[in-house]
Design a protein around this motif. Sequence first.
Motif, PDB file in Angstrom:
ATOM      1  N   ILE A 196      30.511 -86.363 -20.408  1.00  0.00           N
ATOM      2  CA  ILE A 196      29.260 -87.125 -20.508  1.00  0.00           C
ATOM      3  C   ILE A 196      28.644 -87.300 -19.115  1.00  0.00           C
ATOM      4  O   ILE A 196      27.439 -87.106 -18.914  1.00  0.00           O
ATOM      5  N   LEU A 197      29.487 -87.656 -18.137  1.00  0.00           N
ATOM      6  CA  LEU A 197      29.003 -87.813 -16.766  1.00  0.00           C
ATOM      7  C   LEU A 197      28.538 -86.481 -16.194  1.00  0.00           C
ATOM      8  O   LEU A 197      27.483 -86.400 -15.538  1.00  0.00           O
ATOM      9  N   LEU A 198      29.307 -85.432 -16.428  1.00  0.00           N
ATOM     10  CA  LEU A 198      28.936 -84.111 -15.927  1.00  0.00           C
ATOM     11  C   LEU A 198      27.594 -83.671 -16.501  1.00  0.00           C
ATOM     12  O   LEU A 198      26.707 -83.214 -15.767  1.00  0.00           O
ATOM     13  N   GLY A 199      27.416 -83.829 -17.819  1.00  0.00           N
ATOM     14  CA  GLY A 199      26.172 -83.428 -18.454  1.00  0.00           C
ATOM     15  C   GLY A 199      24.990 -84.253 -18.000  1.00  0.00           C
ATOM     16  O   GLY A 199      23.900 -83.722 -17.750  1.00  0.00           O
ATOM     17  N   GLY A 200      25.175 -85.577 -17.862  1.00  0.00           N
ATOM     18  CA  GLY A 200      24.069 -86.452 -17.471  1.00  0.00           C
ATOM     19  C   GLY A 200      23.612 -86.222 -16.045  1.00  0.00           C
ATOM     20  O   GLY A 200      22.407 -86.113 -15.771  1.00  0.00           O
ATOM     21  N   ILE A 201      24.548 -86.132 -15.119  1.00  0.00           N
ATOM     22  CA  ILE A 201      24.197 -85.938 -13.708  1.00  0.00           C
ATOM     23  C   ILE A 201      23.511 -84.586 -13.506  1.00  0.00           C
ATOM     24  O   ILE A 201      22.476 -84.479 -12.844  1.00  0.00           O
ATOM     25  N   CYS A 202      24.074 -83.551 -14.096  1.00  0.00           N
ATOM     26  CA  CYS A 202      23.507 -82.209 -13.908  1.00  0.00           C
ATOM     27  C   CYS A 202      22.163 -82.059 -14.613  1.00  0.00           C
ATOM     28  O   CYS A 202      21.304 -81.301 -14.152  1.00  0.00           O
ATOM     29  N   ALA A 203      21.952 -82.784 -15.710  1.00  0.00           N
ATOM     30  CA  ALA A 203      20.656 -82.717 -16.406  1.00  0.00           C
ATOM     31  C   ALA A 203      19.542 -83.244 -15.506  1.00  0.00           C
ATOM     32  O   ALA A 203      18.458 -82.653 -15.424  1.00  0.00           O
ATOM     33  N   VAL A 204      19.801 -84.348 -14.825  1.00  0.00           N
ATOM     34  CA  VAL A 204      18.791 -84.927 -13.934  1.00  0.00           C
ATOM     35  C   VAL A 204      18.511 -83.990 -12.763  1.00  0.00           C
ATOM     36  O   VAL A 204      17.354 -83.725 -12.416  1.00  0.00           O
ATOM     37  N   ILE A 205      19.580 -83.483 -12.146  1.00  0.00           N
ATOM     38  CA  ILE A 205      19.405 -82.594 -10.996  1.00  0.00           C
ATOM     39  C   ILE A 205      18.687 -81.311 -11.396  1.00  0.00           C
ATOM     40  O   ILE A 205      17.910 -80.743 -10.625  1.00  0.00           O
ATOM     41  N   ALA A 206      18.916 -80.841 -12.632  1.00  0.00           N
ATOM     42  CA  ALA A 206      18.378 -79.549 -13.066  1.00  0.00           C
ATOM     43  C   ALA A 206      16.869 -79.549 -13.232  1.00  0.00           C
ATOM     44  O   ALA A 206      16.215 -78.524 -13.035  1.00  0.00           O
ATOM     45  N   VAL A 207      16.283 -80.690 -13.591  1.00  0.00           N
ATOM     46  CA  VAL A 207      14.858 -80.730 -13.928  1.00  0.00           C
ATOM     47  C   VAL A 207      13.970 -80.694 -12.681  1.00  0.00           C
ATOM     48  O   VAL A 207      12.945 -80.002 -12.652  1.00  0.00           O
ATOM     49  N   LEU A 208      14.345 -81.417 -11.638  1.00  0.00           N
ATOM     50  CA  LEU A 208      13.451 -81.614 -10.487  1.00  0.00           C
ATOM     51  C   LEU A 208      13.061 -80.322  -9.753  1.00  0.00           C
ATOM     52  O   LEU A 208      11.895 -80.151  -9.389  1.00  0.00           O
TER      53      LEU A 208
END
Length: 479
Positions: A196-208
């Motif tokens: 859950i942490l891996l998916g959430g952190i990487c999702a935010v970083i991926a968009v910008l």
Amino acid sequence: MTNDKGQTSDSAAENAIAEKLSFGTKLAFGAGDLGTAMTANIIVFYLLFFLTDVAGLSPGLAGSILTLSNIWDAINDPIVGVLSDKTRSRWGRRYPWMIFGAIPFGIFFFLQWIVPPLSEWGLFWYYIAISLLFNTAYTTVNLPYTALTPELTEDYDERTNLNSFRFAFSLGGSIVSLLIGKIIFDLVEDSQLRYILLGGICAVIAVLPIYWCILGTRDRLQQMQRQKPEAEEPVSLPLLEQFRIVLNNRPFLFAIGIYVCSWLALQVTASIIPYFVVSWMNLPEAAFPQVALAVQGTALVMLFFWSKLSDRLGKKAVYFMGMSLWLIAQFGLFFVQPGQNLLMYCLAVMAGFGVATAYLIPWSMVPDVIDLDELQTGQRREGIFYAFMVLLQKIGRGLGLFLVGQALEFAGYLERVPGEAIPQQPESAQLAIRIAIAPMPALVIIGGLILAYFYPITRDVHHSILLQLRERKQSNERA
């Protein structure tokens, strides 16, 4: 008849098109692949293992999820490619898709790493639905982005250099995602919370970075559009006719064959690494990001070396050198025994030399193929060509994961019950893991080398294509 002012203007336009891209433009373009690379990398290295050993699905069901999602990709990739070719807006053909697809892309990626309280079949259909939505959003962002390459420069070597920036960010994103995974795995013991942490952190970083790419390449793209307005004209041929022309483009068939072989080898290797490290080498679950880092980190370091060497020796020669090293490493992994950890890491580093060429060379061939298509048909169809490339990228990823999942199922792999320790695997499952880490990817690497030998577009051939395109343009202007 053209006056002096007109001649000066034409000369300035040609010089502007031919000039080298600025460092800032290359940097911004490369950033566009950071987020999609992070998410794709995590899916390849973690998702199959997550579905079997965290969500508790059988390997067969887990592999089927990835296969069905890629069948949908087989439909949406060409559709988005054609639609982006036809898009007309003040932002051009590609940017609107990236702007509006970025946020859904991040949201659906995160939702893949949640384990809702459902039965096994309930989980199966949940992950099917989320995978379809994520892959749709991924396509709307990534496919138009990849089609920007030939729209930013016409230069044969500059395109290879531009792709080196792209894949530097791609590999950099892969490394960042693996480092994030390693930190989370070291600090968090709960398996579900880790993901859950891996998916959430990487999702935010991926968009910008998607928006950085748009803002940083906009000026160059507008400059090219002013000088080559015909490139922005929508494609007029029917969809089936475009498919026919693309599939009749012989150099493109070689390019996609080289890419499919390279990418399938990479996907099979990446998806089996967690099982190889945990079930064969008997190392803890938190150790497999380190092996992946050895491969991806080496590939990142070698990327610019191969790019410079390609300027001197050509794309085919570099591909042969890199993939030959990778082939040796793949065969070596089959003979590694538990406890030979140093040898395993050395072979992972050697594989990274070849992985860099698998990223760089096939993608740098596609813009040259598109120029040939323009010469033959008079139209620019970046979207449809890149649609095939992205489609095959996803099919390679899905097929690799499916093959690994089905092989493990057939060999009697024991999936972990959520909350319990990873079970000791039978010898049949361990043999299947070793075959998937070595002979299976080695065979497709050999196939890629055979296709690369026959690839016909050299630097001289491409230079001739560009000369003919410019002569035709000048002839049309005089008429």
